[in-house]
Write a protein that holds these residues in place. Structure first.
Motif, PDB file in Angstrom:
ATOM      1  N   ASN A 145       7.427   2.392 -14.419  1.00  0.00           N
ATOM      2  CA  ASN A 145       8.178   2.512 -13.505  1.00  0.00           C
ATOM      3  C   ASN A 145       8.084   3.633 -12.535  1.00  0.00           C
ATOM      4  N   GLY A 146       7.817   4.632 -13.185  1.00  0.00           N
ATOM      5  CA  GLY A 146       7.326   5.857 -12.164  1.00  0.00           C
ATOM      6  C   GLY A 146       6.261   5.751 -11.098  1.00  0.00           C
ATOM      7  N   VAL A 147       5.149   5.057 -11.685  1.00  0.00           N
ATOM      8  CA  VAL A 147       4.063   4.866 -10.612  1.00  0.00           C
ATOM      9  C   VAL A 147       4.454   3.708  -9.667  1.00  0.00           C
ATOM     10  N   ASN A 148       5.026   2.715 -10.204  1.00  0.00           N
ATOM     11  CA  ASN A 148       5.440   1.623  -9.191  1.00  0.00           C
ATOM     12  C   ASN A 148       6.435   2.290  -8.257  1.00  0.00           C
ATOM     13  N   GLY A 149       7.329   3.004  -8.560  1.00  0.00           N
ATOM     14  CA  GLY A 149       8.185   3.681  -7.582  1.00  0.00           C
ATOM     15  C   GLY A 149       7.350   4.624  -6.581  1.00  0.00           C
ATOM     16  N   ALA A 150       6.575   5.172  -6.965  1.00  0.00           N
ATOM     17  CA  ALA A 150       5.576   6.369  -6.093  1.00  0.00           C
ATOM     18  C   ALA A 150       4.704   5.261  -5.339  1.00  0.00           C
ATOM     19  N   ILE A 151       4.086   4.161  -5.927  1.00  0.00           N
ATOM     20  CA  ILE A 151       3.381   3.073  -4.874  1.00  0.00           C
ATOM     21  C   ILE A 151       4.471   2.614  -3.757  1.00  0.00           C
ATOM     22  N   GLY A 152       5.348   2.178  -4.115  1.00  0.00           N
ATOM     23  CA  GLY A 152       6.395   1.612  -3.396  1.00  0.00           C
ATOM     24  C   GLY A 152       6.533   2.521  -2.029  1.00  0.00           C
ATOM     25  N   ARG A 153       6.978   3.784  -2.493  1.00  0.00           N
ATOM     26  CA  ARG A 153       7.172   4.656  -1.425  1.00  0.00           C
ATOM     27  C   ARG A 153       6.120   4.909  -0.650  1.00  0.00           C
ATOM     28  N   ALA A 154       4.804   5.083  -1.321  1.00  0.00           N
ATOM     29  CA  ALA A 154       3.905   5.386  -0.487  1.00  0.00           C
ATOM     30  C   ALA A 154       3.492   4.174   0.600  1.00  0.00           C
ATOM     31  N   PRO A 160       4.958  -7.834  -5.388  1.00  0.00           N
ATOM     32  CA  PRO A 160       4.144  -7.839  -6.769  1.00  0.00           C
ATOM     33  C   PRO A 160       2.880  -7.031  -6.733  1.00  0.00           C
ATOM     34  N   LEU A 161       2.172  -6.830  -5.609  1.00  0.00           N
ATOM     35  CA  LEU A 161       0.912  -6.132  -5.720  1.00  0.00           C
ATOM     36  C   LEU A 161       1.305  -4.771  -6.322  1.00  0.00           C
ATOM     37  N   ASN A 162       2.435  -4.210  -5.901  1.00  0.00           N
ATOM     38  CA  ASN A 162       2.690  -2.851  -6.184  1.00  0.00           C
ATOM     39  C   ASN A 162       2.706  -2.956  -8.057  1.00  0.00           C
ATOM     40  N   SER A 163       3.381  -4.035  -8.415  1.00  0.00           N
ATOM     41  CA  SER A 163       3.477  -3.885 -10.092  1.00  0.00           C
ATOM     42  C   SER A 163       2.122  -4.093 -10.499  1.00  0.00           C
ATOM     43  N   VAL A 164       1.132  -4.905 -10.134  1.00  0.00           N
ATOM     44  CA  VAL A 164      -0.121  -5.164 -10.637  1.00  0.00           C
ATOM     45  C   VAL A 164      -0.882  -3.750 -10.667  1.00  0.00           C
ATOM     46  N   ALA A 165      -0.913  -3.054  -9.324  1.00  0.00           N
ATOM     47  CA  ALA A 165      -1.602  -1.782  -9.526  1.00  0.00           C
ATOM     48  C   ALA A 165      -0.955  -0.808 -10.323  1.00  0.00           C
ATOM     49  N   ALA A 166       0.205  -0.851 -10.542  1.00  0.00           N
ATOM     50  CA  ALA A 166       1.002   0.216 -11.526  1.00  0.00           C
ATOM     51  C   ALA A 166       0.587  -0.147 -12.942  1.00  0.00           C
TER      52      ALA A 166
END
Length: 205
Positions: A145-154, A160-166
Motif C-alpha cells: 500500500n505504501g509503494v502503491n500510494g507513492a507510485i500513484g502520487r508520482a 491497475p498498472l500501479n498495483s502490478v508495479a507495487a
C-alpha cells in the motif's frame, strides 16, 4: 451594632440593615420566574438540531484530486485509509489462516493420542504458524500500500498498472535478502496476485 461616631448614648437603637418587609423566598422565586430556564440545554448534545448538527465524514467531499483514488471496494479517502484498513485486514486474515493451518498441523503431528499431549501440540503449532503468517502478510500489505500510494502520487493516477508495479517491487524487496533469484520469483508472484486483484476489482466495480 452602634453608630461608630457616638459613644455611650442610650438614645440610639441598633441599626437594622434588613428591611422589615424583606422575604428571601419571594426574592428567589422572583429571580427564578424571570429567568428562562430550559433543562434540555444542559444535555451534552443540546443545540445540534438548531444549527449545523453533527459533522459526518463525507468521502465525496474529501476525495483527492488524483483520478482513481476512490476506486476501492471499501469506502476510502485515499491511500492512507487503504494503508490502514488493508494492513489490518491482511494481518487478521493471515493470522486466522496461520492459526487454522497450525491447528491442522498440530492434530496430524501429535506424538501421542492422549488429549493433553495433543492439545499441547495443537496450541504450540497454532502459536508458531499464526503469528508468523500474520506478521508476514501484514508487512507485505504495509509495503504494498505504501509503494502503491507513492507510485500513484508520482504518476498522477491510480490504475491497475500501479498495483502490478507495487506488487513486483514489494515481493522483490521482501525477499531481497534471499538472493536475486528468490527476489525475482517473489516479485513475479506478488505482481501476478496484485494484477489479479486490481483487474478483478476494476471489472467488478
Amino acid at each position: 451594632m452602634l453608630h461608630p461616631n457616638i459613644e455611650d448614648d442610650d438614645t440610639f437603637e441598633p441599626i437594622n440593615s434588613t428591611p422589615e418587609d424583606f422575604n428571601p423566598s419571594d426574592t428567589v422565586s422572583s429571580f427564578l420566574s424571570n429567568t428562562a430556564y430550559d433543562p434540555a440545554r444542559l444535555h451534552p448534545l443540546a443545540g445540534l438540531s438548531s444549527g449545523g448538527g453533527l459533522d459526518y465524514i463525507s468521502l465525496e467531499d474529501d476525495a483527492g484530486p488524483i483520478p482513481g483514488a476512490q476506486g476501492g471496494i471499501l469506502p476510502s479517502r485515499g491511500w492512507s485509509d487503504d494503508l490502514t484498513y488493508g494492513t489490518g485486514l491482511t494481518y487478521i486474515t493471515g493470522l486466522s489462516m496461520g492459526g487454522a493451518f497450525g491447528f491442522y498441523e498440530g492434530l496430524r503431528s501429535s506424538p501421542s493420542p492422549a488429549i493433553k499431549i495433543r492439545l499441547n501440540t495443537v496450541l504450540n503449532s497454532m502459536t508458531r504458524r499464526g503469528p508468523f503468517i500474520g506478521n508476514s502478510a501484514g508487512v507485505l500489505a504495509l509495503m504494498y500500500n505504501g509503494v502503491n500510494g507513492a507510485i500513484g502520487r508520482a504518476r498522477g493516477t491510480y490504475d491497475p498498472l500501479n498495483s502490478v508495479a507495487a506488487g513486483a517491487l514489494t515481493g522483490a524487496l521482501f525477499k531481497s535478502t534471499a538472493g536475486l533469484r528468490a527476489a525475482g520469483s517473489a516479485g513475479g508472484v506478488c505482481a501476478a496476485l496484485a494484477g489479479i486483484w486490481a483487474f478483478g476489482k476494476e471489472a467488478v466495480l
